[in-house]
Design an enzyme around this catalytic site. Structure first.
Site, PDB file in Angstrom:
ATOM      1  N   HIS A 223      43.125  38.582  41.021  1.00  0.00           N
ATOM      2  CA  HIS A 223      42.193  38.595  39.896  1.00  0.00           C
ATOM      3  C   HIS A 223      42.993  38.343  38.620  1.00  0.00           C
ATOM      4  O   HIS A 223      44.179  38.663  38.547  1.00  0.00           O
ATOM      5  CB  HIS A 223      41.442  39.927  39.814  1.00  0.00           C
ATOM      6  CG  HIS A 223      40.355  40.057  40.829  1.00  0.00           C
ATOM      7  ND1 HIS A 223      39.052  40.375  40.501  1.00  0.00           N
ATOM      8  CD2 HIS A 223      40.353  39.901  42.171  1.00  0.00           C
ATOM      9  CE1 HIS A 223      38.299  40.419  41.596  1.00  0.00           C
ATOM     10  NE2 HIS A 223      39.087  40.140  42.627  1.00  0.00           N
ATOM     11  N   CYS A 254      34.042  43.063  40.910  1.00  0.00           N
ATOM     12  CA  CYS A 254      33.791  43.993  42.002  1.00  0.00           C
ATOM     13  C   CYS A 254      32.769  45.011  41.531  1.00  0.00           C
ATOM     14  O   CYS A 254      32.994  45.689  40.526  1.00  0.00           O
ATOM     15  CB  CYS A 254      35.082  44.699  42.428  1.00  0.00           C
ATOM     16  SG  CYS A 254      34.820  45.933  43.731  1.00  0.00           S
TER      17      CYS A 254
END
Length: 327
Positions: A223, A254
């Site tokens: 990420h 998420c």
């Protein structure tokens, strides 16, 4: 005066880098799962088709998680139906045996499970303890393999956890190997909140290799929360990793870790790999066009730097896509 054109990256190979890598596209699943506004199923299906047409060898389509937990993916069965035969080769995430049953009914050939390297995230994401997750996944993986399915195992929070802080490398290796040894063919190591750095990546890969795993059995899932995704990818390339998860346009996050921002953008990854002379089989301009098209449906620009750089060439496609769908 001539109109300026996009200057391609100069190809400059680096010694010891792999000649080819596999990009595992997670945009339709991991990229869209955290979107608050529901994306029409037909749009999702077209997104998958465009990504496949761009040469991405693996496109993870959706997840068979309970709709209560991830409403965006409640249309998983409908989506797979729209994709038809092509969809059967697209991996899907299955959280448990119920999810596996749904995947088997649709003839899916590739599934993924999603574990945690930390106790707190296991409780929040799986409603299981760190140890209990293995008992939950074992019958799912065993039955999947009995039916001839390929199984991938994700392990999240490999570099840091927003509740527990830094995660010891030894703990990640222990959890990762246990998930892999259930019967997976590949283990994807996730920097879920994007706190990893290049040295940390190298140390983690080295620890897995010392524990008996091959670099061909590992994938990296970065990420870009702190802007380190490409630097981390470079370190992983130097360590011999040849599979990288990425999300078209940098979509994603998420739903159970609010500090997790977008995934490594597929376009940014392809641009860097092109410059290193590393083959992917992916058409950068086509992926960027697909991302601009999806951004038009989501109503905001793509966070990918490369997509923004190429956007003038792709803007018309986005407008056309939105007009055709009535969005």
């Amino acid at each position: 005066m001539r109109t300026p054109t996009v200057v391609p990256a100069t190809v400059t190979p680096v010694a010891s880098m792999p000649e080819r890598v596999t990009i595992y596209e997670v945009g339709p699943r991991d990229g869209l799962q955290n979107e608050k506004a529901l994306v029409p199923t037909e749009v999702k299906a077209e997104f998958v088709r465009r990504l496949l047409a761009a040469g991405l060898p693996v496109v993870e389509a959706t997840s068979f998680v309970h709709p209560r937990w991830v409403p965006q993916l409640a249309d998983a069965a409908e989506l797979m139906g729209l994709l038809g035969a092509a969809g059967r080769d697209c991996p899907v995430l299955v959280p448990n045996e119920r999810g596996l049953d749904r995947a088997l009914e649709l003839g899916v050939r590739h599934i993924a499970i999603f574990g945690s390297a930390t106790e707190t995230f296991a409780q929040k994401n799986l409603n299981r303890s760190l140890d209990e997750q293995f008992a939950m996944f074992e019958p799912t993986v065993r039955r999947a393999r009995e039916h001839g399915l390929d199984v991938r195992a994700y392990v999240s929070m490999c570099f840091g956890d927003p509740w527990e802080g830094p995660v010891p490398v030894a703990q990640v290796v222990e959890v990762g190997k246990r998930l892999f040894d259930l019967g997976a063919s590949q283990l994807s190591l996730g920097d879920t909140i994007g706190v990893g750095t290049a040295g940390h990546v190298s140390a983690l890969v080295r620890a897995f290799v010392e524990a008996g795993m091959g670099t061909d059995q590992l994938a990296m899932h970065f990420h870009d929360t702190y802007g380190q995704a490409l630097a981390n990818t470079y370190a992983a390339l130097q360590s011999g990793i040849t599979t990288y998860d990425a999300s078209a346009g940098g979509l994603g996050g998420c739903p159970y870790a609010k500090s997790a921002t977008g995934n490594l953008a597929t376009e940014d990854l392809v641009w860097m790999l092109r410059g290193l002379g590393i083959e992917t089989g992916v058409e950068l301009e086509e992926v960027a066009a697909a991302s601009v098209w999806m951004a038009g449906h989501l109503g905001r620009p793509s966070p990918s730097a490369v997509v923004r750089a190429l956007a003038p060439a792709s803007a018309g496609d986005a407008a056309g896509g939105a007009a055709q769908s009535g969005a």
